[in-house]
Write an enzyme that holds these catalytic residues in place. Structure first.
Site, short mmCIF file in Angstrom:
data_model
loop_
_atom_site.label_atom_id
_atom_site.label_comp_id
_atom_site.label_asym_id
_atom_site.label_seq_id
_atom_site.Cartn_x
_atom_site.Cartn_y
_atom_site.Cartn_z
N ASP A 1 0.86 -1.19 0.00
CA ASP A 1 0.00 0.00 0.00
C ASP A 1 0.89 1.23 0.00
O ASP A 1 1.93 1.25 0.65
CB ASP A 1 -0.91 0.00 1.24
CG ASP A 1 -2.18 0.82 1.04
OD1 ASP A 1 -2.07 2.04 0.77
OD2 ASP A 1 -3.28 0.26 1.18
N ASN B 1 -4.47 6.93 0.53
CA ASN B 1 -5.83 7.15 1.04
C ASN B 1 -6.11 6.17 2.17
O ASN B 1 -7.21 5.67 2.32
CB ASN B 1 -6.85 6.97 -0.11
CG ASN B 1 -8.23 7.46 0.30
OD1 ASN B 1 -8.37 8.33 1.14
ND2 ASN B 1 -9.26 6.87 -0.28
N ASP C 1 4.20 1.42 -4.32
CA ASP C 1 3.19 1.72 -5.33
C ASP C 1 3.13 0.62 -6.38
O ASP C 1 4.17 0.10 -6.79
CB ASP C 1 3.57 3.06 -6.00
CG ASP C 1 2.39 3.68 -6.70
OD1 ASP C 1 1.97 3.14 -7.74
OD2 ASP C 1 1.90 4.71 -6.21
N SER D 1 -16.29 -2.99 -9.85
CA SER D 1 -17.32 -2.10 -9.30
C SER D 1 -18.60 -2.18 -10.11
O SER D 1 -18.56 -2.41 -11.33
CB SER D 1 -16.77 -0.67 -9.32
OG SER D 1 -17.81 0.27 -9.23
N ALA D 2 -19.72 -1.95 -9.45
CA ALA D 2 -21.00 -1.90 -10.14
C ALA D 2 -21.07 -0.71 -11.11
O ALA D 2 -21.96 -0.67 -11.95
CB ALA D 2 -22.14 -1.79 -9.12
N TYR E 1 -13.87 6.94 -13.41
CA TYR E 1 -13.62 5.89 -12.42
C TYR E 1 -14.19 4.56 -12.92
O TYR E 1 -13.50 3.54 -12.99
CB TYR E 1 -14.24 6.25 -11.07
CG TYR E 1 -14.35 5.06 -10.14
CD1 TYR E 1 -13.21 4.49 -9.59
CD2 TYR E 1 -15.59 4.49 -9.85
CE1 TYR E 1 -13.30 3.37 -8.77
CE2 TYR E 1 -15.69 3.38 -9.03
CZ TYR E 1 -14.55 2.82 -8.49
OH TYR E 1 -14.64 1.72 -7.68
N LYS F 1 -12.33 0.92 -14.35
CA LYS F 1 -12.63 -0.45 -13.90
C LYS F 1 -13.01 -1.33 -15.09
O LYS F 1 -12.59 -2.50 -15.18
CB LYS F 1 -13.76 -0.44 -12.87
CG LYS F 1 -13.40 0.20 -11.53
CD LYS F 1 -12.38 -0.61 -10.76
CE LYS F 1 -12.15 -0.08 -9.36
NZ LYS F 1 -11.05 -0.78 -8.66
N ASN G 1 -18.53 9.20 -0.26
CA ASN G 1 -19.56 8.18 -0.12
C ASN G 1 -20.54 8.56 0.99
O ASN G 1 -20.21 9.27 1.93
CB ASN G 1 -18.93 6.82 0.16
CG ASN G 1 -18.06 6.36 -0.99
OD1 ASN G 1 -18.29 6.75 -2.13
ND2 ASN G 1 -17.06 5.55 -0.70
N LEU G 2 -21.74 8.04 0.86
CA LEU G 2 -22.83 8.46 1.73
C LEU G 2 -22.60 8.13 3.21
O LEU G 2 -22.72 9.01 4.06
CB LEU G 2 -24.14 7.79 1.26
CG LEU G 2 -25.36 8.07 2.12
CD1 LEU G 2 -25.74 9.54 2.07
CD2 LEU G 2 -26.54 7.19 1.68
N ARG H 1 -29.34 2.76 -4.06
CA ARG H 1 -28.15 1.93 -4.23
C ARG H 1 -28.30 0.64 -3.42
O ARG H 1 -29.07 0.57 -2.47
CB ARG H 1 -26.89 2.67 -3.73
CG ARG H 1 -26.53 3.92 -4.50
CD ARG H 1 -26.04 3.61 -5.90
NE ARG H 1 -25.66 4.83 -6.62
CZ ARG H 1 -26.49 5.56 -7.34
NH1 ARG H 1 -27.78 5.23 -7.43
NH2 ARG H 1 -26.07 6.64 -7.99
#
Length: 337
Positions: free
Chosen positions: A33, A37, A60, A126-127, A150, A154, A200-201, A232
């Protein structure tokens, strides 16, 4: 003998929770990592939770020389590839950065794997690869098309991995299409800790609940959904982590490349989630409506049947557990790590 798993981006939100599940399931884990983030503290806490050491290397995925060293010094059986930038809005503003990190980084990683004959990969997709879905729920066979860089990064990676498998059928790849990961480890010691304003929510709601932000900003109140806010498929991060363990087991006795939806099969609106979080934290939380964000879709939720049939996996935890665990993490760690 236990397999050794290289986990790229293993200090991130999903990565750390998955490392815990891997260690608990008897796998040996090595984390790579760059902490862009994430925080080394998350891995320390994962070690505390599991009672086992989780070795990590700071670096990296774009560093080919470092990857060669890692594969030379460690006997790696499988790579779980989480490392990537993941904010939809930011990707719209900084597309080159997203393609460089996500697509180019994956190329460098696969190149290093190929050089040493490590050809087992679990990819964190990812969806968002379904774009604005033509019909719901989305199945793995649904048309793919992304609405932002983004998601496109993917999708490009999925396509390059498919090409890689076509060229060399020894590659064995599980593409895990996550829906919306939320929640936290039930211990409250690790959870989602985004830098800056959350994209994100759930972390946004949690920061309002803990007093770090004045109100929740709800992007779009005029979608064609029951209450006008986006819908979602939220999935508990511990269920998601368990899906990776099942994907590793699938790779052990299958050959090929296959995509799997990891979701619950249920859609909840932004306001549904807000109400559930209010129940979890015991107070009402202020919100304000704002314009829709570019790249967001009205509604998206999974048909998770294929993962049930082939990975022997399904989501167990509901919306209330998601909110209670997220609140426990945030209230005990108001400023994150």
């Amino acid at each position: 003998m236990s397999q050794t798993i290289l986990v790229t981006g293993g200090a991130g939100f999903i990565g750390t929770h998955t490392c815990i599940k891997l260690v608990e399931s008897g796998f040996a884990v090595l984390v790579l990592d760059n902490f862009s983030n994430s925080s080394p503290e998350s891995l320390k806490r994962a070690e505390y939770i599991t009672g086992k050491s989780i070795p990590f290397i700071e670096g990296d995925i774009n560093d080919a020389r470092l990857l060669d060293e890692i594969f030379a010094q460690h006997s790696i059986d499988v790579v779980i590839h989480f490392a990537g930038l993941k904010a939809v809005g930011e990707s719209v503003q900084q597309p080159l950065r997203y393609y460089q990190n996500n697509v180019s980084g994956t190329l460098v990683l696969c190149d290093a794997m190929q050089r040493v004959g490590v050809k087992n990969l679990v990819f964190s997709s990812s969806a968002t690869v379904y774009g604005d879905p033509a019909s719901l729920p989305v199945r793995e066979s649904s048309p793919t098309s992304a609405t932002n860089p983004y998601g496109r990064s993917k999708l490009m990676i999925e396509e390059l991995l498919a090409d890689l498998h076509r060229a060399d059928p020894e590659w064995n790849i599980a593409l895990l299409r996550y829906f919306n990961p939320v929640g936290a480890h039930p211990s409250g010691r690790i959870g989602e800790d985004p830098g800056g304003i959350p994209n994100n929510l759930m972390p946004f709601i949690a920061q309002v609940a803990v007093g770090r932000r004045e109100h929740l900003t709800v992007f779009g109140g005029d979608y064609p959904t029951p209450d006008g806010t986006g819908v979602r498929d939220y999935i508990h991060v511990m269920d998601l982590a368990a899906g990776h363990v099942q994907a590793l087991r699938w790779l052990e006795h299958r050959r090929g490349i296959k995509a799997f939806n990891l979701g619950t099969g249920r859609g909840y609106s932004v306001l549904d989630m807000l109400k559930a979080f209010e129940r979890a934290c015991g107070k009402s939380l202020p919100y304000q409506l704002a314009e829709r964000r570019p790249g967001d879709v009205a509604s998206c939720y999974a048909d998770p049947q294929l993962a049930a049939d082939e990975l022997n996996w399904k989501a167990e935890l509901g919306i209330q557990a998601m909110c209670e665990d997220a609140w426990r993490w945030q209230s005990e760690n108001p400023n994150g790590y």
